[in-house]
Design an enzyme around this catalytic site. Structure first.
Site, mmCIF file in Angstrom:
data_model
loop_
_atom_site.group_PDB
_atom_site.id
_atom_site.type_symbol
_atom_site.label_atom_id
_atom_site.label_comp_id
_atom_site.label_asym_id
_atom_site.label_seq_id
_atom_site.Cartn_x
_atom_site.Cartn_y
_atom_site.Cartn_z
ATOM 1 N N GLY A 1 -8.908 -7.155 8.975
ATOM 2 C CA GLY A 1 -7.810 -6.448 9.598
ATOM 3 C C GLY A 1 -7.413 -7.080 10.913
ATOM 4 C CE1 TYR B 1 -3.473 8.877 7.991
ATOM 5 C CE2 TYR B 1 -4.407 6.905 6.998
ATOM 6 C CZ TYR B 1 -3.905 7.572 8.101
ATOM 7 O OH TYR B 1 -3.853 6.930 9.323
ATOM 8 N NE ARG C 1 -8.952 0.005 2.999
ATOM 9 C CZ ARG C 1 -8.688 -0.290 4.258
ATOM 10 N NH1 ARG C 1 -7.533 0.044 4.794
ATOM 11 N NH2 ARG C 1 -9.577 -0.927 5.000
ATOM 12 C CD GLN D 1 -2.762 1.283 2.420
ATOM 13 O OE1 GLN D 1 -2.218 1.581 3.471
ATOM 14 N NE2 GLN D 1 -4.070 1.067 2.319
#
Length: 372
Positions: free
Chosen positions: A321, A181, A228, A101
């Site tokens: 996760g 982000y 994502r 990622q």
């Protein structure tokens, strides 16, 4: 015809995946070395979990300016490439597949990471959040609004990160455009008040994502690139959902159909947004009809819920996760319907093997129990 389940094999682009149980990207803060490079400990951690149909690694910063958390590994130096090569080799030796990622935190950072300089962001708006610095959690600051040259450099940094990831032997990359982000900050009107080509209209605010995809596909095949998104994020990481949020993600998702991507990775809401008038509470149900490619869904899934989503055609795979933190053999546990080990949240971001590579498999736990 047998219904699709989490254990059904899957062909994603030109990759054969053994199952549809994917390991979601999770920050673990184990790169506690001057190079911020993955180590043998990282390789052991990912090797343990290589039975996942696909591993998507923790976010890996694309440049020094992309950092916002302590001890997170990068993908912009030769030492970091070598570190990631150990990881990809370990996963491949176990027959697994792995995407890295690519990450830029934007304003969710602190001057402590940048020699006193302000973090970069679309606009000079403080997210009023916390940054995990070497001296502990600190309040975020008002960031520096990026110049056009800094935006162009960031696009190049994503490209270089993808190229470095490819050198490290990955099967592909995931662009982190989620969770408040940098790219998510560009999408939102509450964090982007620019008046140039990267602000204002929905198309302008989404522009940087497509420029990054176009740059990365110069060095990787399109079908080895994932994206994502977290459309209904609200009240976390400085994000505020408004009336243009979901239309913005509608635009992004529909435009992603112009590309032959590996997948689109979506998150169900992290918090209860049912009382927000402009929120979408069922992300997979909304975006499965809109997106024509492979769709991965994430967010609070267990064995039964994951199988139900796949059977109903709401997704092609499910990413897990925290269950993968404490259950390195999660695939086997799902297959055998075994109970899951609870995770220790206190060790999520601490150095060393504790809470990282010392969780036993179900077989190891059974042996330990019988030997007492």
């Amino acid at each position: 015809m047998k219904p699709i389940s989490l254990l059904t094999a899957w062909s994603m682009a030109d990759l054969h995946l053994r199952n549809r149980i994917l390991m979601a990207p999770m920050t673990r803060s184990r790169a506690d070395n001057p190079e911020k490079a993955p180590t043998e400990l990282h390789a052991a951690y990912y090797r343990q979990r290589a039975t996942a149909g696909l591993i998507i690694t923790e976010g890996s910063q694309i440049s020094p300016r992309a950092v916002g958390y302590i001890n997170t590994p990068g993908i912009h130096t030769p030492a970091q490439v070598e570190g990631w090569r150990k990881v990809t080799q370990a996963v491949h030796e176990e027959g697994g597949r792995i995407f890295i990622q690519l990450w830029h935190v934007g304003r969710i950072s602190h001057p402590d990471f940048h020699g006193g300089e302000l973090p970069l962001a679309p606009s000079a708006i403080n997210p009023e959040a916390k940054s995990f610095t070497p001296e502990g959690f600190k309040e975020t600051v008002t960031p520096k609004a990026m110049s056009l040259e800094e935006i162009r450099q960031t696009v190049l940094d994503f490209r270089n990160g993808a190229e470095n990831a490819f050198k490290a032997g990955v099967d592909g990359v995931e662009i982190h455009a989620s969770n408040g982000y940098l790219l998510h900050q560009f999408f939102s009107r509450t964090s982007n008040v620019r008046s140039d080509a990267y602000g204002g209209s929905i198309a302008n605010r989404a522009r940087i994502l497509f420029e990054i995809i176009d740059a990365i596909k110069e060095v990787l095949p399109e079908n080895r690139i994932g994206v994502r998104l977290n459309p209904s994020l609200h009240g976390l990481f400085g994000m505020t959902l408004d009336e243009e949020t979901i239309p913005t993600f509608d635009y992004i998702v529909e435009k992603l159909n112009d590309y032959d991507l590996a997948y689109l990775h979506l998150s169900e809401p992290f918090t209860d947004v049912s009382q927000l008038p402009h929120a979408e509470t069922q992300i997979a149900k909304r975006y499965r009809p809109k997106y024509q490619g492979n769709l991965i869904i994430n967010g609070g899934f267990d064995r039964d819920k994951g199988n139900r989503f796949l059977e109903e055609g709401l997704a092609d795979a499910v990413s897990f996760g925290k269950p993968f933190v404490s259950n390195p053999d999660l695939v086997s546990r799902i297959e055998k319907n075994l109970p899951l080990t609870e995770w220790d949240q206190a060790t999520f971001y601490t150095p060393g093997a504790k809470g990282y590579t010392d969780y036993p498999s179900s077989l190891e736990a059974e042996k330990a129990q019988t030997s007492r």
